[in-house]
Design a protein around this motif. Structure first.
Motif, PDB file in Angstrom:
ATOM      1  N   HIS A  28      -0.628  -5.851 -12.836  1.00  0.00           N
ATOM      2  CA  HIS A  28      -1.982  -6.360 -12.637  1.00  0.00           C
ATOM      3  C   HIS A  28      -2.033  -7.805 -13.145  1.00  0.00           C
ATOM      4  CE1 HIS A  28      -3.759  -1.996 -12.827  1.00  0.00           C
ATOM      5  NE2 HIS A  28      -2.796  -2.136 -11.937  1.00  0.00           N
ATOM      6  N   GLY A  69       2.625  -3.959   1.381  1.00  0.00           N
ATOM      7  CA  GLY A  69       2.784  -4.558   0.055  1.00  0.00           C
ATOM      8  C   GLY A  69       3.064  -3.510  -1.013  1.00  0.00           C
ATOM      9  N   PHE A  79      -7.823  -2.299 -10.848  1.00  0.00           N
ATOM     10  CA  PHE A  79      -7.627  -3.702 -10.512  1.00  0.00           C
ATOM     11  C   PHE A  79      -7.860  -3.946  -9.021  1.00  0.00           C
ATOM     12  CE2 PHE A  79      -4.101  -6.794  -9.459  1.00  0.00           C
ATOM     13  CZ  PHE A  79      -4.691  -7.900 -10.017  1.00  0.00           C
TER      14      PHE A  79
HETATM   15  C1  LIG Z   1       4.080   0.847  -9.328  1.00  0.00           C
HETATM   16  C2  LIG Z   1       2.715   0.248  -9.090  1.00  0.00           C
HETATM   17  C3  LIG Z   1       1.573   1.014  -9.309  1.00  0.00           C
HETATM   18  C4  LIG Z   1       0.309   0.457  -9.102  1.00  0.00           C
HETATM   19  N1  LIG Z   1      -0.784   1.254  -9.298  1.00  0.00           N
HETATM   20  C5  LIG Z   1      -2.013   0.739  -9.115  1.00  0.00           C
HETATM   21  C6  LIG Z   1      -3.165   1.568  -9.289  1.00  0.00           C
HETATM   22  O1  LIG Z   1      -3.071   2.775  -9.557  1.00  0.00           O
HETATM   23  N2  LIG Z   1      -4.385   1.000  -9.138  1.00  0.00           N
HETATM   24  C7  LIG Z   1      -4.534  -0.304  -8.843  1.00  0.00           C
HETATM   25  O2  LIG Z   1      -5.675  -0.762  -8.740  1.00  0.00           O
HETATM   26  N3  LIG Z   1      -3.470  -1.108  -8.619  1.00  0.00           N
HETATM   27  C8  LIG Z   1      -2.210  -0.617  -8.753  1.00  0.00           C
HETATM   28  N4  LIG Z   1      -1.118  -1.409  -8.523  1.00  0.00           N
HETATM   29  C9  LIG Z   1      -1.327  -2.804  -8.108  1.00  0.00           C
HETATM   30  C10 LIG Z   1      -1.511  -2.918  -6.593  1.00  0.00           C
HETATM   31  O3  LIG Z   1      -0.452  -2.316  -5.901  1.00  0.00           O
HETATM   32  C11 LIG Z   1      -1.634  -4.396  -6.222  1.00  0.00           C
HETATM   33  O4  LIG Z   1      -2.774  -4.891  -6.914  1.00  0.00           O
HETATM   34  C12 LIG Z   1      -1.891  -4.626  -4.741  1.00  0.00           C
HETATM   35  O5  LIG Z   1      -0.880  -4.066  -3.957  1.00  0.00           O
HETATM   36  C13 LIG Z   1      -1.988  -6.123  -4.470  1.00  0.00           C
HETATM   37  O6  LIG Z   1      -2.317  -6.297  -3.122  1.00  0.00           O
HETATM   38  P1  LIG Z   1      -2.084  -7.661  -2.336  1.00  0.00           P
HETATM   39  O7  LIG Z   1      -2.568  -7.417  -0.963  1.00  0.00           O
HETATM   40  O8  LIG Z   1      -2.665  -8.795  -3.082  1.00  0.00           O
HETATM   41  O9  LIG Z   1      -0.505  -7.952  -2.382  1.00  0.00           O
HETATM   42  P2  LIG Z   1       0.796  -7.066  -2.162  1.00  0.00           P
HETATM   43  O10 LIG Z   1       0.484  -5.616  -2.224  1.00  0.00           O
HETATM   44  O11 LIG Z   1       1.801  -7.612  -3.114  1.00  0.00           O
HETATM   45  O12 LIG Z   1       1.261  -7.421  -0.667  1.00  0.00           O
HETATM   46  C14 LIG Z   1       1.725  -8.686  -0.344  1.00  0.00           C
HETATM   47  C15 LIG Z   1       1.850  -8.761   1.167  1.00  0.00           C
HETATM   48  O13 LIG Z   1       2.101 -10.116   1.532  1.00  0.00           O
HETATM   49  C16 LIG Z   1       3.258 -10.217   2.352  1.00  0.00           C
HETATM   50  N5  LIG Z   1       3.870 -11.506   2.010  1.00  0.00           N
HETATM   51  C17 LIG Z   1       4.217 -11.971   0.781  1.00  0.00           C
HETATM   52  N6  LIG Z   1       4.670 -13.231   0.873  1.00  0.00           N
HETATM   53  C18 LIG Z   1       4.634 -13.567   2.188  1.00  0.00           C
HETATM   54  C19 LIG Z   1       4.973 -14.750   2.926  1.00  0.00           C
HETATM   55  N7  LIG Z   1       5.424 -15.836   2.311  1.00  0.00           N
HETATM   56  N8  LIG Z   1       4.803 -14.723   4.273  1.00  0.00           N
HETATM   57  C20 LIG Z   1       4.327 -13.627   4.913  1.00  0.00           C
HETATM   58  N9  LIG Z   1       3.982 -12.489   4.271  1.00  0.00           N
HETATM   59  C21 LIG Z   1       4.132 -12.466   2.919  1.00  0.00           C
HETATM   60  C22 LIG Z   1       4.103  -9.005   2.001  1.00  0.00           C
HETATM   61  O14 LIG Z   1       4.944  -8.647   3.086  1.00  0.00           O
HETATM   62  C23 LIG Z   1       3.009  -7.952   1.740  1.00  0.00           C
HETATM   63  O15 LIG Z   1       2.583  -7.384   2.948  1.00  0.00           O
HETATM   64  C24 LIG Z   1       0.176  -0.889  -8.686  1.00  0.00           C
HETATM   65  C25 LIG Z   1       1.318  -1.645  -8.434  1.00  0.00           C
HETATM   66  C26 LIG Z   1       2.581  -1.094  -8.625  1.00  0.00           C
HETATM   67  C27 LIG Z   1       3.818  -1.904  -8.361  1.00  0.00           C
END
Ligand SMILES: Cc1cc2nc3c(=O)[nH]c(=O)nc-3n(C[C@H](O)[C@H](O)[C@H](O)COP(=O)(O)OP(=O)(O)OC[C@H]3O[C@@H](n4cnc5c(N)ncnc54)[C@H](O)[C@@H]3O)c2cc1C
Ligand code: SF4
Length: 528
Positions: free
Chosen positions: A463, A107, A507
């Motif tokens: 976030h 992700g 976050f």
């Molecule tokens: C540039 C940047 C910097 C950041 N820096 C920070 C930081 O320093 N500190 C912090 O706390 N947070 C930070 N964040 C935020 C952090 O990256 C996210 O909060 C976190 O990645 C969210 O995790 P998640 O598992 O919810 O989703 P995501 O990381 O968005 O992952 C989603 C996953 O779901 C899968 N998926 C999506 N839809 C489907 C579907 N329909 N079917 C099957 N698979 C699917 C994707 O393939 C992926 O594996 C940052 C984000 C960015 C973009």
């Protein structure tokens, strides 16, 4: 079998917790990865001394440092935009918002800034009280991801849960800043400002394999893979009995039936339709993909949801004291220092500031400016590079009216498209914060360059969440404390979509802890 959808930080946190509790887990994921030619280039760099890294390879892996209009470009990983699901994002409309989606294995953690701090209970505004005890879950998550942290001033307000690694070596600019902050501790404390070295999800044990080598490329992709991404944990999950990973699958719909529990309908990368029968489904697709999946499964089209976000700004600051030779310093370029503002005149909840010192992006901006100065270019560069700081600021989501999110049924391929609309970004809390920083410039040893500040659009800063908030008594499109919506029994949302509000003090760590809590609770209750 428990199915987990998504391999981002919240997917791996939930999967690890369910496995810990003795449940077999199958993870379904789109799972896009870095292009093989770029990966091969990174591996070639790893075996060379830093001084021998070819300039053209470095340029390709770093990607552009500005866009045509001079703005900072979207953050890339090794020059690639694979972390972002552009095609998926193109089906949606965004008016006045900038929200991202990822289909990557790992992700958005494949491109994140690795800043990690827990939330204090009092920041979990409007959370059901039964969901606010996250201490054990913070400790579980700290066992999944490395946490480089100093035992310093931050510890009193933000305890260290679980194991930690040594803090990274601060840059010389950051060391000077920390020294200055410590000398003004009382004045800062009176203004409600606490501070400390940044806490980062980075492997930091000196000389250990895969640890930080201060190569300074953290913002464009670490050539040593020292910055944690949830792919690292995914690799470890592969070794655990009961874990199965299936990539190349996009989950489109969840169907709750009496006979089969939850039926998951998915499409493979070759267009094949597949379905899976699940005992429980833990959804961790990230807030937009999760909204698309749930609202489609419930046929809840045209209904307004609110996507909460943390107001975000980027503020350059100028330090009073200069450091020479930062361009050639062996340093890391992630956040160096955290400042936490707890001052009711600014906000009822903490405002979180991350301070960055010299990095190649600052260098490139200064270079462009210095070019306009003709013969003065060199001294101007030296002056600015050694003093400039960049601050990323985040406020609590209650400081902004959320983004309106509506699913419409006509996305073209039978799946809905999302309409997002944001009101102007929340300037008042930002203005109050910047005023306080200006008043405290002597104590901080650096003053804000307010005219150069950029206030993010709603969704900038990445976030967002809260579309299906946890409630003691959930309404139709709200969830209980296990992330379960009334009409989707057996489906538990474990990503930020279920947060009733978003504390500013980083976050992802809090969302992962909540994912761990939900997965353990569900796994334990499913056993009884
Ligand atoms: C540039 C940047 C910097 C950041 N820096 C920070 C930081 O320093 N500190 C912090 O706390 N947070 C930070 N964040 C935020 C952090 O990256 C996210 O909060 C976190 O990645 C969210 O995790 P998640 O598992 O919810 O989703 P995501 O990381 O968005 O992952 C989603 C996953 O779901 C899968 N998926 C999506 N839809 C489907 C579907 N329909 N079917 C099957 N698979 C699917 C994707 O393939 C992926 O594996 C940052 C984000 C960015 C973009
Ligand atoms: S400084 Fe950044 S890019 Fe260099 S090894 Fe450390 S984490 Fe990786």
């Amino acid at each position: 079998v428990f199915y987990v959808i998504g391999s981002g930080p919240n997917g791996v946190a939930a999967a690890a917790a369910a496995l810990d509790e003795g449940r077999p887990v199958t993870m379904l994921d789109v799972g896009q990865t870095l292009e093989p030619d770029r990966l091969a280039e990174v591996h070639r760099l790893q075996v060379l001394p830093r001084s021998d890294w070819p300039a053209e390879t470095l340029a390709r892996l770093q990607g552009p440092s500005s866009t045509a209009n001079g703005d900072l470009p979207l953050k890339r990983a090794y020059g690639s935009t694979f972390p972002y699901a552009f095609e998926e994002m193109a089906r949606d409309s965004q008016q006045g918002t900038r929200c991202l989606q990822s289909f990557a294995q790992g992700g958005l953690s494949t491109v994140w800034g690795a800043a990690v701090l827990p939330s204090r209970e009092r920041e979990l505004v409007n959370w059901p009280s039964a969901a606010t005890d996250l201490q054990a879950s913070y400790a579980s998550v700290a066992r999944l991801m490395p946490l480089a942290a100093a035992v310093d001033e931050l510890r009193e307000s933000f305890p260290l849960y679980g194991p930690t690694l040594p803090a990274l070596r601060p840059s010389r600019q950051a060391a000077l800043l920390l020294e200055q902050l410590r000398s003004s501790k009382t004045a800062l404390g009176d203004a409600g400002i606490t501070f400390g070295q940044s806490r980062l999800a980075v492997r930091s044990v000196p000389a250990a394999e895969g640890s930080c080598q201060y190569a300074g490329l953290c913002l464009t992709g670490c050539p040593h893979f020292a910055i944690w991404s949830s792919r690292d944990t995914l690799r470890q999950l592969h070794a655990r009995p009961g874990f199965t990973y299936r990539d190349g699958l996009r989950v489109d719909e969840l169907d709750v039936t009496k006979q089969h529990g939850v039926v998951i309908r998915a499409t493979s990368s070759s267009g094949q339709r597949l379905s899976f029968d699940a005992e429980r489904v833990l959804v961790a697709c990230g807030p937009l993909a999760t909204a698309r999946l749930l609202l489609h499964s419930l046929r809840a089209y045209g209904q307004r949801r609110t996507l909460a976000y943390q107001p975000y700004f980027l503020l350059p600051m100028m330090a009073a004291r200069s450091v020479r030779g930062v361009e050639n310093e062996a340093l890391h370029t992630l956040a160096q220092v955290f400042l936490e503002i707890d001052n009711p005149a600014i906000s009822p909840y903490a405002v979180h500031l991350q301070v960055y010192t010299y990095n190649p992006l600052i260098g490139a901006r200064v270079e462009r400016l210095a070019r306009l100065m003709g013969p003065l270019a060199r001294p101007v560069k030296r002056y600015l590079n050694g003093r400039l700081l960049a601050v990323q600021g985040y406020a609590h989501s209650t400081e902004a009216e959320g983004i309106t999110l509506v699913a419409q049924p006509n996305g073209g391929d039978g799946r809905p498209r999302l309409e997002l609309r944001g009101l102007a970004a929340a300037a008042p809390v930002v203005a109050r914060t910047v005023r306080l920083l200006a008043e405290m410039r002597r104590a901080i040893g650096a003053g804000p360059l307010t005219t150069l500040m950029e206030i993010g659009l709603p969704g900038d800063g990445n976030h967002c969440g809260g579309t299906f908030p946890m409630r003691d008594t959930p309404g139709e499109l709200e969830s209980d404390i296990t992330g379960q919506l009334p009409r989707l029994p057996g489906v538990h949302v474990v990503d930020s979509s279920v947060l009733p509000s978003l504390p500013a003090t980083t976050f992802t760590y809090t969302v992962m802890a909540n994912a761990d809590r939900i997965a353990r609770t569900v796994a334990r209750s499913a056993r009884t």
